[in-house]
Each structure stands twice: as structure tokens, then as C-alpha cells.
Motif scaffolding. Sequence first.
Motif, PDB file in Angstrom:
ATOM      1  N   GLN A 164       0.818  -1.218   0.000  1.00  0.00           N
ATOM      2  CA  GLN A 164       0.000   0.000   0.000  1.00  0.00           C
ATOM      3  C   GLN A 164       0.851   1.267   0.000  1.00  0.00           C
ATOM      4  N   LYS A 165       2.098   1.146   0.444  1.00  0.00           N
ATOM      5  CA  LYS A 165       2.986   2.306   0.485  1.00  0.00           C
ATOM      6  C   LYS A 165       3.685   2.564  -0.851  1.00  0.00           C
ATOM      7  N   LEU A 166       3.581   1.601  -1.792  1.00  0.00           N
ATOM      8  CA  LEU A 166       4.228   1.782  -3.085  1.00  0.00           C
ATOM      9  C   LEU A 166       3.570   2.943  -3.835  1.00  0.00           C
ATOM     10  N   PRO A 167       4.354   3.782  -4.510  1.00  0.00           N
ATOM     11  CA  PRO A 167       3.806   4.996  -5.130  1.00  0.00           C
ATOM     12  C   PRO A 167       2.922   4.754  -6.345  1.00  0.00           C
ATOM     13  N   SER A 168       3.247   3.736  -7.163  1.00  0.00           N
ATOM     14  CA  SER A 168       2.492   3.543  -8.403  1.00  0.00           C
ATOM     15  C   SER A 168       1.522   2.374  -8.301  1.00  0.00           C
ATOM     16  N   ALA A 169       0.395   2.513  -9.010  1.00  0.00           N
ATOM     17  CA  ALA A 169      -0.618   1.446  -9.024  1.00  0.00           C
ATOM     18  C   ALA A 169      -0.074   0.198  -9.717  1.00  0.00           C
TER      19      ALA A 169
END
Length: 313
Positions: free
Chosen positions: A232-237
Motif C-alpha cells: 500500500q505504500k508503493l507509489p504507483s498502481a
Amino acid sequence: MGGTVNMAITNVSVVVEFVLLGFGDVPNYEGFLFSIFLLIYVSILVGNGLIIIITKVDPTLQTPMYFFLRHFSFLEICYTSVTLPRMFKNLLTQKRNISFLECATQLCFFLIWGGTECFLLVVMAYDRYLAICNPLNYPLIMNQKICICLVVGSWVSAIPIPIGQTYQIFSLPFCGSNYLNHVFCDVPPLLNLACGDITVNELYSYAGAFLSAIVPFLMILVSYIKIIATIQKLPSAIGRKKAFSTCSSHLMVVSLFFGSGIISYFLPNSIKSAGIDKVLSLIYSTVTPMFNPLIYSLRNKDVIMALKKFLPK
């Protein structure tokens, strides 16, 4: 009654063998059931066998994730081979008698393979946790030596508890009926046939199931809570989708296997019937191993590519 010895002094019939009732309540469908389960068993052998081969020979699949998957597939073959061949014999010949030794051996190995599967699923969850939550150190931590130790540890750790459980159960006195209303020798139906006070044995059985199943399940749950939090903390979908796709197959297998197994072992007998118990046991002992190759191949592009390269040969 067949399979009992009459004791003149105590006037009690002591059971020396069991009769696996299996699907005896639906005799008109036994031929059909034999065909279905034979198809399932062949699918398990072929599907898991293919995964073992392609993860061994394909150079793109020489990673810890597929190393664990290869051992998991081999384990699935062992796991189902404990129960299904005997089930085929019962369906074909109608000879449902099984001796104490055969029943104890089947139960012991069934519990050992089942426990090993629980521990190996924990190892696979730990592998995904490191790959997603600690990617920089992943190659250093998950080296070949550690991978081998984790697999060996999974097998060895699953041996003591089933041996103790099997000894406890078959040390009980079995008197009266020797009809085991199940498709194979399993803990709940065997305890139902035991005489006298079995409270201690039930507690021991629950403790064994807790250590072999609940504890691994909780460890997997903690791993996935941390994995989901990291994703969930990753910037890109796109990055989130790719990260989750690497562990979604494992999560599906865990849900199917642990869900049916925990319900079967921990649901009180007053709530579940023998029919429900049979269905649940068939899910975690037969249906799950059949779906595992499909889950891991259809949802994994690397495995699909490896299969496309391998199958024409």
C-alpha cells in the motif's frame, strides 16, 4: 461382527480392524465417484509433476520462490498418494476392511505430509515477505543454503507431533462398532470410535493441530499483514499490482487449504455431521492439491511461458 475379538472375561468386543464406510451410503454412484477421483488423482500427478519438471529445467525459474514451489508440488503428490489409492481400492472391490497397522500408518503419514505442507506454506510466505518488504537484502538472505535448510526444516519439524498423535490415538481402547464413517483414517472419526474417557486424547489432538496448523496459519497471516502494508505504500498502481500478483497465488492456496482443514479439525462434533466432515476432508486432502498447479500456472506469467517452451518438446 467382522474385525472384532470377543473377550469372554469382560464380555466386550475389542476392535482389531476398521471398516472404512467411505461412500457406502451411495452405492449406485461408486463407479461414477471412482472415475471422478481417478481423474482428480491423474490431474494432481500430471499438474504437479509438470511444475516439478519445469521449475527444475527452465533457467528463468531458478529462484527461491520456484525452488519452494517445486518441493511443494512434490509434497502434494505424496500427500494425496497416502489416501487416494486406498480410496480407489474401496470403491472398486468393496473390501473396506483396514487393519490397525494400515490405518495407523495411513494416519501417521497423512499427518506428517499435512504438517509439512503447513510449514512449507509458512516458508513460502516468508519468502514473499522478504522479496516485497526487504528486496535489497533478499538475494543475500535467501541463498541456496538457506533455502535448503528451510525445506529440510519443514519436513523434519512435521515428524514428531504426528508420531505422538498416532501413538496416542491407537493406544486407546476401541470396542463396539468398528465402522469408521470416513473416506480414510483421520483423527476426528477415530476418536469417535474410542471407548472410555478420551478427554486427554482430544486435548492432545487439539494441541497437535494447534501447533501444526494454527501456529503456521498465524505466522502466514502476520507475514501477509506486513506484505499488504508495504504494498500500500508503493507509489504507483502498477507497482502495487505487480507486487501483489507475486503472492496472490500463494494466498489462494493458503485460504483453501487452511480454511477447510481448520473447520474440519476444530468445529465441534455437535455442529458438523459425518457428511460435512467427509466433504471438508476431501477439500483439503484432494481438491486443493488438484487446484494448486492451476492456481500457480494460470496466475503466473513465468510459469505459463516455461510451459509453452516445455510442452512442445
